[in-house]
Design an enzyme around this catalytic site. Structure first.
Site, PDB file in Angstrom:
ATOM      1  N   HIS A 193      -9.953   4.235  -1.929  1.00 19.33           N
ATOM      2  CA  HIS A 193      -9.204   4.557  -0.397  1.00 19.33           C
ATOM      3  C   HIS A 193     -10.201   4.912   0.315  1.00 19.33           C
ATOM      4  CE1 HIS A 193      -5.075   3.624  -1.781  1.00 19.33           C
ATOM      5  NE2 HIS A 193      -5.621   3.570  -2.908  1.00 19.33           N
ATOM      6  N   GLY A 194      -9.711   5.095   1.725  1.00 13.08           N
ATOM      7  CA  GLY A 194     -10.681   5.624   2.822  1.00 13.08           C
ATOM      8  C   GLY A 194     -11.988   4.929   3.232  1.00 13.08           C
ATOM      9  N   ASN A 214     -10.249  -0.493  -0.229  1.00 12.30           N
ATOM     10  CA  ASN A 214      -9.309  -0.596   0.882  1.00 12.30           C
ATOM     11  C   ASN A 214      -9.804  -0.474   1.975  1.00 12.30           C
ATOM     12  OD1 ASN A 214      -7.727  -0.261  -1.639  1.00 12.30           O
ATOM     13  ND2 ASN A 214      -6.215   0.965  -0.573  1.00 12.30           N
ATOM     14  N   THR A 250      -8.375   1.271   8.671  1.00 13.85           N
ATOM     15  CA  THR A 250      -8.766   1.830   9.897  1.00 13.85           C
ATOM     16  C   THR A 250      -9.520   0.723  10.714  1.00 13.85           C
ATOM     17  OG1 THR A 250      -8.306   4.043   9.343  1.00 13.85           O
ATOM     18  CG2 THR A 250      -9.657   3.666  11.479  1.00 13.85           C
ATOM     19  N   HIS A 278      -8.433   8.912   4.526  1.00 17.28           N
ATOM     20  CA  HIS A 278      -7.839   8.085   5.499  1.00 17.28           C
ATOM     21  C   HIS A 278      -8.316   8.234   7.049  1.00 17.28           C
ATOM     22  CE1 HIS A 278      -4.604   7.173   2.223  1.00 17.28           C
ATOM     23  NE2 HIS A 278      -5.489   6.158   2.218  1.00 17.28           N
ATOM     24  N   GLY A 279      -8.336   7.211   7.588  1.00 15.89           N
ATOM     25  CA  GLY A 279      -8.782   7.325   9.023  1.00 15.89           C
ATOM     26  C   GLY A 279      -9.990   7.249   9.158  1.00 15.89           C
ATOM     27  N   ASP A 291       0.850  -1.146  -0.110  1.00 17.75           N
ATOM     28  CA  ASP A 291      -0.126  -0.162   0.023  1.00 17.75           C
ATOM     29  C   ASP A 291       0.840   1.356  -0.083  1.00 17.75           C
ATOM     30  OD1 ASP A 291      -2.426   1.287  -0.052  1.00 17.75           O
ATOM     31  OD2 ASP A 291      -2.552   1.176   2.136  1.00 17.75           O
ATOM     32  N   HIS A 292       0.251   2.301  -0.246  1.00 16.15           N
ATOM     33  CA  HIS A 292       0.679   3.700  -0.148  1.00 16.15           C
ATOM     34  C   HIS A 292       2.293   3.660  -0.054  1.00 16.15           C
ATOM     35  CE1 HIS A 292      -2.585   6.026  -0.780  1.00 16.15           C
ATOM     36  NE2 HIS A 292      -3.064   5.297  -0.155  1.00 16.15           N
TER      37      HIS A 292
END
Length: 286
Positions: A207-208, A229, A232, A179-180, A82-83
């Protein structure tokens, strides 16, 4: 079945409009649990590792875990970095056997991003691996990578030029996702996914994902988000499951690590399985 290339999983998902969970694992227990969930739900699975996880466990140990746990597995699975903005980490992961990487050059000017992404794609091809690309940062910090500042969204023309020039296999656009944990319900630009896919058919990475509503997931998957994805949500499930068990253990003054591992494994499996069912990947392996 067993370990397959990333596109071997995403091509059907994109064509048939279901999503495949791409879950960030953090250790051996979470890796085994998400793989077990995939088998239990007859679902393909993308296992993701962050740069932080790779560095904390080590390339050799992490890949040995992967090989051992996927030997003879009955569903298609793939291992994805990932990233990652660090070219040397990408090189090491490809050399060790990762099936795909996300080269995160979103902090660079688009032209430099494209130039380096072309190089990463060429490097990955030498290993039979695939590449996910992006031109805008996804808001939020994940495992020390990213920024809480929202990135400027590039035009459709710039996105298409990036796709045509680099030849990436998966694209991760910024659509208002983050994200998060979301502090409030996100307002997503779902039409941007449709516009990209209409002009350049390619699996989109969402994402996120932790915190989106079921309706948002289903809508975005129907538009072409074949890779979803989740990071979290797994971390929170893993930590909270440990905490709940240990609080009970403290009350009872009964300390049994194997029971802790069993309880946490069950909670992680349930999370992964619920995502597979929600995204439509459950039951896809005949």
């Amino acid at each position: 079945m067993s370990v397959v290339p990333l596109t071997g999983i995403l091509s059907d998902a994109y064509k048939e409009r279901y999503g495949v969970p791409a879950i960030n694992i953090v250790n051996d227990l979470t890796l085994e649990a998400v793989l077990a969930a995939a088998v239990e739900n007859s679902s393909p699975l993308i296992v993701q590792t962050s740069v932080k996880t790779v560095k904390s466990i080590g390339y050799d140990v992490l890949y040995a875990m992967w090989q051992s746990m996927t030997a003879g597995i009955e569903v298609p699975v793939t291992l994805h970095l990932d990233h990652c903005p660090e070219r040397e980490v990408i090189t090491e992961c490809l050399r060790h056997g990762w099936n795909s990487v996300l080269f995160d050059a979103s902090q660079l000017p688009v032209e430099e991003n494209m130039r380096q992404t072309v190089e990463v794609v060429a490097e990955a091809r030498r290993y039979g691996a695939h590449v996910e690309g992006e031109i805008e940062s996804i808001t939020g910090v994940e495992d020390g990578i990213g920024s809480d500042k929202a990135a400027q969204q590039q035009s459709l023309e710039v996105a298409l030029e990036f796709l045509r020039t680099t030849g990436v296999d998966v694209f991760a656009p910024a659509i208002g996702n983050a994200h998060g944990s979301y502090k409030q319900a996100p307002v997503l630009d779902a039409e941007r996914v449709s516009a990209i896919v209409a002009a350049y058919p390619i699996p989109i990475a969402l994402h996120g994902g932790s915190g989106l509503s079921d309706e948002q997931f289903r809508d975005l998957i129907s538009r072409g988000c074949a890779k979803v994805n989740i990071s979290t949500a797994l971390k929170e499930t893993f930590m909270k499951s440990n905490l709940a068990f240990l609080e009970t253990a403290a009350q009872k003054q009964k300390w049994d690590p194997p029971s802790l591992f069993t309880a946490v494994r069950g909670d992680v499996m349930e999370l992964a399985g619920s995502l597979m069912r929600l995204f439509g990947s459950a039951g896809r392996v005949g």
